[in-house]
Design a protein around this motif. Structure first.
Motif, PDB file in Angstrom:
ATOM      1  N   ARG A 102      -7.358   2.129  -4.866  1.00 18.30           N
ATOM      2  CA  ARG A 102      -6.226   2.100  -3.953  1.00 18.30           C
ATOM      3  C   ARG A 102      -5.569   3.480  -3.816  1.00 18.30           C
ATOM      4  NH1 ARG A 102      -2.706  -1.702  -2.231  1.00 18.30           N
ATOM      5  NH2 ARG A 102      -4.566  -2.729  -1.494  1.00 18.30           N
TER       6      ARG A 102
ATOM      7  N   LYS B 147       0.817  -1.223   0.000  1.00 13.11           N
ATOM      8  CA  LYS B 147       0.000   0.000   0.000  1.00 13.11           C
ATOM      9  C   LYS B 147       0.845   1.265   0.000  1.00 13.11           C
ATOM     10  CE  LYS B 147      -4.264  -1.890   1.711  1.00 13.11           C
ATOM     11  NZ  LYS B 147      -5.575  -1.581   2.236  1.00 13.11           N
TER      12      LYS B 147
ATOM     13  N   TYR C 127     -20.693   6.532   5.011  1.00  8.12           N
ATOM     14  CA  TYR C 127     -19.766   5.396   4.861  1.00  8.12           C
ATOM     15  C   TYR C 127     -18.796   5.639   3.692  1.00  8.12           C
ATOM     16  CZ  TYR C 127     -18.240   0.606   3.726  1.00  8.12           C
ATOM     17  OH  TYR C 127     -17.494  -0.513   3.437  1.00  8.12           O
TER      18      TYR C 127
ATOM     19  N   LEU D 174     -11.204  -7.626  -8.774  1.00  5.11           N
ATOM     20  CA  LEU D 174     -10.792  -6.446  -8.002  1.00  5.11           C
ATOM     21  C   LEU D 174      -9.969  -5.495  -8.861  1.00  5.11           C
ATOM     22  CD1 LEU D 174      -9.871  -7.850  -4.482  1.00  5.11           C
ATOM     23  CD2 LEU D 174     -12.064  -7.084  -5.386  1.00  5.11           C
ATOM     24  N   HIS D 175      -9.623  -5.939 -10.065  1.00  5.73           N
ATOM     25  CA  HIS D 175      -8.805  -5.093 -10.953  1.00  5.73           C
ATOM     26  C   HIS D 175      -9.604  -4.881 -12.242  1.00  5.73           C
ATOM     27  CE1 HIS D 175      -5.397  -3.266 -12.752  1.00  5.73           C
ATOM     28  NE2 HIS D 175      -4.657  -4.312 -13.014  1.00  5.73           N
TER      29      HIS D 175
ATOM     30  N   ASP E   6     -13.901   2.166 -14.123  1.00  5.16           N
ATOM     31  CA  ASP E   6     -14.729   1.078 -14.633  1.00  5.16           C
ATOM     32  C   ASP E   6     -16.203   1.235 -14.342  1.00  5.16           C
ATOM     33  OD1 ASP E   6     -12.892  -0.391 -15.968  1.00  5.16           O
ATOM     34  OD2 ASP E   6     -12.138  -1.329 -14.151  1.00  5.16           O
TER      35      ASP E   6
ATOM     36  N   LYS F 106     -20.881  -4.972   7.045  1.00  7.23           N
ATOM     37  CA  LYS F 106     -19.608  -5.697   7.154  1.00  7.23           C
ATOM     38  C   LYS F 106     -19.809  -7.210   7.248  1.00  7.23           C
ATOM     39  CE  LYS F 106     -16.944  -2.268   6.679  1.00  7.23           C
ATOM     40  NZ  LYS F 106     -16.207  -2.159   5.435  1.00  7.23           N
TER      41      LYS F 106
ATOM     42  N   LEU G  80     -14.585   6.814  -0.966  1.00  8.75           N
ATOM     43  CA  LEU G  80     -14.865   5.865  -2.045  1.00  8.75           C
ATOM     44  C   LEU G  80     -15.662   6.577  -3.138  1.00  8.75           C
ATOM     45  CD1 LEU G  80     -15.998   2.896   0.252  1.00  8.75           C
ATOM     46  CD2 LEU G  80     -13.797   3.121  -0.912  1.00  8.75           C
TER      47      LEU G  80
ATOM     48  N   ARG H  14     -14.684   6.958   3.879  1.00  7.70           N
ATOM     49  CA  ARG H  14     -13.641   6.097   3.308  1.00  7.70           C
ATOM     50  C   ARG H  14     -13.127   6.608   1.965  1.00  7.70           C
ATOM     51  NH1 ARG H  14     -16.955   3.447   6.346  1.00  7.70           N
ATOM     52  NH2 ARG H  14     -16.274   1.760   7.716  1.00  7.70           N
TER      53      ARG H  14
ATOM     54  N   ARG I 107     -19.743  -5.704  -2.419  1.00  2.00           N
ATOM     55  CA  ARG I 107     -19.148  -4.365  -2.525  1.00  2.00           C
ATOM     56  C   ARG I 107     -19.771  -3.652  -3.701  1.00  2.00           C
ATOM     57  NH1 ARG I 107     -12.732  -3.892  -1.272  1.00  2.00           N
ATOM     58  NH2 ARG I 107     -12.982  -4.218   0.951  1.00  2.00           N
ATOM     59  N   LEU I 108     -19.805  -2.353  -3.663  1.00  2.00           N
ATOM     60  CA  LEU I 108     -20.260  -1.620  -4.840  1.00  2.00           C
ATOM     61  C   LEU I 108     -19.150  -1.680  -5.860  1.00  2.00           C
ATOM     62  CD1 LEU I 108     -22.071   1.729  -3.999  1.00  2.00           C
ATOM     63  CD2 LEU I 108     -23.042  -0.505  -4.582  1.00  2.00           C
ATOM     64  N   MET I 109     -19.325  -2.507  -6.883  1.00  2.00           N
ATOM     65  CA  MET I 109     -18.272  -2.648  -7.888  1.00  2.00           C
ATOM     66  C   MET I 109     -18.135  -1.325  -8.653  1.00  2.00           C
ATOM     67  SD  MET I 109     -17.307  -5.458  -7.002  1.00  2.00           S
ATOM     68  CE  MET I 109     -15.938  -5.762  -8.091  1.00  2.00           C
ATOM     69  N   GLY I 110     -16.903  -0.983  -8.994  1.00  2.00           N
ATOM     70  CA  GLY I 110     -16.672   0.283  -9.681  1.00  2.00           C
ATOM     71  C   GLY I 110     -16.529   1.442  -8.704  1.00  2.00           C
ATOM     72  N   PHE I 111     -16.544   1.133  -7.396  1.00  2.00           N
ATOM     73  CA  PHE I 111     -16.332   2.163  -6.377  1.00  2.00           C
ATOM     74  C   PHE I 111     -15.054   1.897  -5.617  1.00  2.00           C
ATOM     75  CE2 PHE I 111     -19.435   5.416  -5.269  1.00  2.00           C
ATOM     76  CZ  PHE I 111     -20.347   5.220  -6.286  1.00  2.00           C
TER      77      PHE I 111
ATOM     78  N   ALA J  74     -13.351  -5.664 -12.916  1.00  2.00           N
ATOM     79  CA  ALA J  74     -14.404  -4.858 -12.284  1.00  2.00           C
ATOM     80  C   ALA J  74     -15.402  -4.327 -13.326  1.00  2.00           C
ATOM     81  CB  ALA J  74     -13.789  -3.697 -11.508  1.00  2.00           C
TER      82      ALA J  74
ATOM     83  N   ASN K 122     -14.765   4.661  -9.890  1.00  2.00           N
ATOM     84  CA  ASN K 122     -13.496   4.580 -10.608  1.00  2.00           C
ATOM     85  C   ASN K 122     -13.752   4.434 -12.117  1.00  2.00           C
ATOM     86  OD1 ASN K 122     -13.795   1.712 -11.178  1.00  2.00           O
ATOM     87  ND2 ASN K 122     -13.344   1.381  -8.996  1.00  2.00           N
TER      88      ASN K 122
HETATM   89  N1  ACO Z   1     -17.879  -1.051  -1.574  1.00  2.00           N
HETATM   90  C1  ACO Z   1     -17.998  -1.016  -0.233  1.00  2.00           C
HETATM   91  N2  ACO Z   1     -16.973  -0.816   0.621  1.00  2.00           N
HETATM   92  C2  ACO Z   1     -15.767  -0.634   0.088  1.00  2.00           C
HETATM   93  C3  ACO Z   1     -15.545  -0.649  -1.308  1.00  2.00           C
HETATM   94  C4  ACO Z   1     -16.662  -0.865  -2.155  1.00  2.00           C
HETATM   95  N3  ACO Z   1     -16.514  -0.894  -3.480  1.00  2.00           N
HETATM   96  N4  ACO Z   1     -14.233  -0.450  -1.564  1.00  2.00           N
HETATM   97  C5  ACO Z   1     -13.634  -0.309  -0.367  1.00  2.00           C
HETATM   98  N5  ACO Z   1     -14.555  -0.419   0.626  1.00  2.00           N
HETATM   99  C6  ACO Z   1     -14.310  -0.262   2.082  1.00  2.00           C
HETATM  100  C7  ACO Z   1     -13.620  -1.480   2.656  1.00  2.00           C
HETATM  101  O1  ACO Z   1     -14.564  -2.417   3.121  1.00  2.00           O
HETATM  102  C8  ACO Z   1     -12.800  -0.863   3.762  1.00  2.00           C
HETATM  103  O2  ACO Z   1     -13.674  -0.570   4.827  1.00  2.00           O
HETATM  104  P1  ACO Z   1     -13.161  -0.677   6.363  1.00  2.00           P
HETATM  105  O3  ACO Z   1     -12.095   0.371   6.482  1.00  2.00           O
HETATM  106  O4  ACO Z   1     -14.369  -0.404   7.170  1.00  2.00           O
HETATM  107  O5  ACO Z   1     -12.640  -2.075   6.521  1.00  2.00           O
HETATM  108  C9  ACO Z   1     -12.345   0.479   3.181  1.00  2.00           C
HETATM  109  O6  ACO Z   1     -13.390   0.822   2.225  1.00  2.00           O
HETATM  110  C10 ACO Z   1     -11.007   0.439   2.479  1.00  2.00           C
HETATM  111  O7  ACO Z   1     -11.045  -0.581   1.486  1.00  2.00           O
HETATM  112  P2  ACO Z   1      -9.833  -1.532   1.112  1.00  2.00           P
HETATM  113  O8  ACO Z   1     -10.382  -2.798   0.519  1.00  2.00           O
HETATM  114  O9  ACO Z   1      -8.921  -1.653   2.292  1.00  2.00           O
HETATM  115  O10 ACO Z   1      -9.106  -0.672   0.006  1.00  2.00           O
HETATM  116  P3  ACO Z   1      -8.058  -1.198  -1.049  1.00  2.00           P
HETATM  117  O11 ACO Z   1      -7.250  -0.028  -1.435  1.00  2.00           O
HETATM  118  O12 ACO Z   1      -7.362  -2.410  -0.536  1.00  2.00           O
HETATM  119  O13 ACO Z   1      -8.984  -1.677  -2.269  1.00  2.00           O
HETATM  120  C11 ACO Z   1     -10.262  -1.680  -4.255  1.00  2.00           C
HETATM  121  C12 ACO Z   1      -9.236  -0.920  -3.392  1.00  2.00           C
HETATM  122  C13 ACO Z   1      -9.797  -3.120  -4.488  1.00  2.00           C
HETATM  123  C14 ACO Z   1     -10.399  -0.982  -5.596  1.00  2.00           C
HETATM  124  C15 ACO Z   1     -11.633  -1.681  -3.504  1.00  2.00           C
HETATM  125  O14 ACO Z   1     -12.075  -0.362  -3.332  1.00  2.00           O
HETATM  126  C16 ACO Z   1     -12.692  -2.527  -4.214  1.00  2.00           C
HETATM  127  O15 ACO Z   1     -12.767  -3.737  -3.989  1.00  2.00           O
HETATM  128  N6  ACO Z   1     -13.522  -1.883  -5.101  1.00  2.00           N
HETATM  129  C17 ACO Z   1     -14.494  -2.625  -5.869  1.00  2.00           C
HETATM  130  C18 ACO Z   1     -13.818  -3.295  -7.055  1.00  2.00           C
HETATM  131  C19 ACO Z   1     -13.397  -2.317  -8.134  1.00  2.00           C
HETATM  132  O16 ACO Z   1     -14.144  -1.456  -8.540  1.00  2.00           O
HETATM  133  N7  ACO Z   1     -12.168  -2.499  -8.634  1.00  2.00           N
HETATM  134  C20 ACO Z   1     -11.623  -1.688  -9.731  1.00  2.00           C
HETATM  135  C21 ACO Z   1     -10.460  -0.883  -9.260  1.00  2.00           C
HETATM  136  S1  ACO Z   1      -9.952   0.237 -10.526  1.00  2.00           S
HETATM  137  C22 ACO Z   1      -9.118  -0.684 -11.629  1.00  2.00           C
HETATM  138  O17 ACO Z   1      -8.539  -1.704 -11.372  1.00  2.00           O
HETATM  139  C23 ACO Z   1      -9.140  -0.192 -12.953  1.00  2.00           C
END
Ligand code: ACO
Length: 401
Positions: A281, A21, A326, A237-238, A337, A269, A332, A330, A274-278, A241, A335
Motif C-alpha cells: 500500500r 488510502k 505491468y 492480504l496482510h 513477506d 484481470k 509493484l 504499478r 496475484r503474485l503473493m509477496g508483491f 501473505a 514486500n
Molecule cells: N499481483 C498482481 N497485481 C497486483 C498485485 C499483485 N501482488 N498487487 C497489486 N496489483 C495490481 C492491482 O491489480 C491493481 O491493478 P489495476 O490498477 O490495474 O487495477 C494495482 O496493482 C494496485 O493494486 P491495489 O490492490 O489497488 O493496491 P492496494 O494498495 O490496495 O493493495 C496489497 C496492496 C494488498 C499489498 C496488494 O499489492 C496485494 O494484494 N499484494 C499481494 C498480497 C501481499 O503480498 N500482501 C502483503 C502486504 S505486506 C504486509 O502486510 C506485511
C-alpha cells in the motif's frame, strides 16, 4: 419519504476514502516510512542499522519507550519480562481442547483474549506505569502463546520458559525443544529469528496496528486489543501473505517451475491470482525490509547447507516481474513477506506457523501504538460513511411479502 441526499447535506463534509488510502488516523512518533524512497525508521533510526546492530529486546524497548536503553534500563526491562515468564496452568487446558488441525492464528487470537481472564489487573490501565506493566506482561506471555500454538500443531507437550536465556532464545527453546532430548541453541537460527522479529516489529498504521488502535480507542484492555490485531494480521492480504507466498512458490515448483506463466496469470484481470509477496500500500519502491531479508535468507541457507528450490523460484519471479511493464507501471516490488517464508522454512517452521512468527515480531509495535494512543488521549475511532441504501419505507408484515 426522507430525501437522504438532503440529510447528507446536513451532516457536513465527509471524506470518503475507501481503504483509508490517503487518510491519516493519528499523529505518531514511533515509525516513519518513505514509500517513494523505500526507507523505514524506528524512532528515527534507519532499519538497516537496527537490523544489523540491535537485538529484538532492545528494539521492543526502543519502540515502547522512545529511546535506546542504557545498560541498566536494558537489564531492568529484560528482568521485568522474565518475572512474568510463565502462564497459568488453566491456559493449558484451554489449548488442549482445540483440535490439532485448528489454524494457529485462530488459536493464538483466542488464547490472547483468554489471557485477560487470568490477568484482570492488566485490563483497566490508565497511567503510563500501568501501561508499561501491562506491556511487559503481554510481551512475556505472548511468546509462550506463540510457542504453544506451534507445539499444539505438532502434538508436542507444552514447555515452560527458561530465564537463563534471552527473549528470542527462550521462545526458541519453548517452541522447539523436543521431550527428553538435549537442547542446543543454534546461534545461526537465533540470529535469523532475531532479525526477522526486528524487521516485523512496527510498520506504522498497517491493517493490524490500526485494528489494535481502533479496538483500544474504546479503552478496551491491552490483551483484547492485541487479540483483535492477531485476527487482522491473519488475512492473506496482510500477515497471512507469508504463508501464501510459500504456498505459491510450492505450486509453481510442482507445476514445473514455469515462472512466466504465473506472472502472466497475475497480470490477467480475468484471473484473481496475484503474485503473493508483491506490492504494498505504501512502498512504491523496494520494501527496505525485503532487501535485508533477501540477504538473510541467502546467508541462512548457506550456513545451514540447505538448497531450497523455492528460493530459486522466488529469485526468478522477482527478475521476471521487475522487468515486466505491468509491475513496473504499478510500482509493484517484493514486500517483506516475499522472502521471510523461505527463512522460516529453512528453520523447520511449518507454513501455518509463519503468520504466528509475524505476530510475535509485530507485538511491540502493536503495544507501542496502543500506549501512544492512550497516552495522547486519542478519541474513540468512529469513521463516517456515505449512505446509498433504501429510502424510507414502511414495514410489511411477513405474510404480505
Ligand atoms: N499481483 C498482481 N497485481 C497486483 C498485485 C499483485 N501482488 N498487487 C497489486 N496489483 C495490481 C492491482 O491489480 C491493481 O491493478 P489495476 O490498477 O490495474 O487495477 C494495482 O496493482 C494496485 O493494486 P491495489 O490492490 O489497488 O493496491 P492496494 O494498495 O490496495 O493493495 C496489497 C496492496 C494488498 C499489498 C496488494 O499489492 C496485494 O494484494 N499484494 C499481494 C498480497 C501481499 O503480498 N500482501 C502483503 C502486504 S505486506 C504486509 O502486510 C506485511
Amino acid at each position: 419519504g426522507i430525501d437522504i441526499s438532503k440529510l447528507r447535506d446536513q451532516t457536513g463534509l465527509i471524506t470518503l476514502d475507501l481503504g483509508y488510502k490517503n487518510t491519516g488516523a493519528t499523529i505518531s512518533d514511533i515509525t516513519y516510512l518513505d514509500g517513494d524512497k523505500g526507507e523505514l525508521f524506528y524512532r528515527g533510526y534507519p532499519i538497516e542499522q537496527i537490523a544489523e546492530k540491535s537485538n529484538f529486546t532492545e528494539v521492543m524497548y526502543l519502540l515502547l519507550h522512545g529511546e535506546l536503553p542504557n545498560q541498566d534500563q536494558y537489564t531492568s526491562f529484560e528482568n521485568n519480562i522474565k518475572k512474568y515468564n510463565f502462564i497459568a496452568d488453566e491456559m493449558k487446558k484451554i489449548i488442549d481442547v482445540f483440535p490439532r488441525s485448528a489454524h494457529p492464528m485462530g488459536v493464538l487470537s483466542s488464547l490472547t483474549s483468554a489471557l485477560t481472564a487470568f490477568n484482570p489487573k492488566a485490563v483497566n490501565v490508565n497511567s503510563k506505569e500501568e501501561m508499561d506493566h501491562a506491556a511487559e506482561l503481554m510481551i512475556a506471555k505472548f511468546s509462550h502463546l506463540c510457542a504453544w500454538t506451534y507445539r499444539k500443531t505438532q502434538g508436542l507437550p507444552l514447555n515452560h520458559g527458561d530465564n537463563n536465556l534471552n527473549y528470542v532464545e527462550n521462545f526458541y527453546k519453548m517452541a522447539f525443544r523436543l521431550p527428553n532430548a538435549d537442547f542446543e541453541i543454534d546461534p545461526v537460527v537465533v540470529d535469523a529469528l532475531d532479525k526477522l522479529l526486528i524487521l516485523h516489529a512496527d510498520h506504522e498504521q498497517n491493517c493490524s496496528t490500526s485494528t489494535v488502535r481502533m479496538v483500544g480507542s474504546a479503552h478496551t484492555g491491552l490483551f483484547a486489543s492485541i487479540s483483535a490485531g492477531v485476527s487482522a494480521l491473519w488475512g492473506p492480504l496482510h500477515g497471512g501473505a507469508n504463508q501464501a507466498v510459500i504456498e505459491m512458490l510450492e505450486l509453481i515448483e510442482k507445476d514445473g517451475g514455469d515462472v512466466a506463466k504465473y506472472v502472466a496469470k497475475a497480470k490477467d484481470k480475468n484471473d484473481s491470482f496475484r503474485l503473493m509477496g508483491f506490492g504494498h500500500r505504501v512502498y512504491k519502491n523496494f520494501d527496505p525490509r525485503a532487501k535485508i531479508i533477501k540477504k538473510a535468507a541467502d546467508d541462512i541457507l548457506t550456513a545451514l547447507g540447505i538448497q531450497d528450490k523455492a528460493l530459486d523460484i522466488a529469485m526468478q519471479l522477482e527478475r521476471v516481474a521487475l522487468e515486466d511493464e505491468y509491475f513496473v507501471e504499478r510500482k509493484l516490488y517484493p514486500n517483506v513477506d516475499f522472502y521471510s517464508g523461505i527463512i522460516y522454512r529453512a528453520l523447520g517452521i511449518p507454513t501455518e506457523m509463519f503468520t504466528v512468527m509475524f505476530a510475535l515480531g509485530r507485538l511491540p509495535g502493536w503495544i507501542s501504538q496502543w500506549k501512544e494512543m492512550r497516552l495522547k488521549g486519542d478519541p474513540i475511532g468512529r469513521p463516517r460513511q456515505v449512505y446509498q441504501g433504501a429510502q424510507k419505507r414502511d414495514y410489511i408484515d411477513i405474510a404480505n411479502r
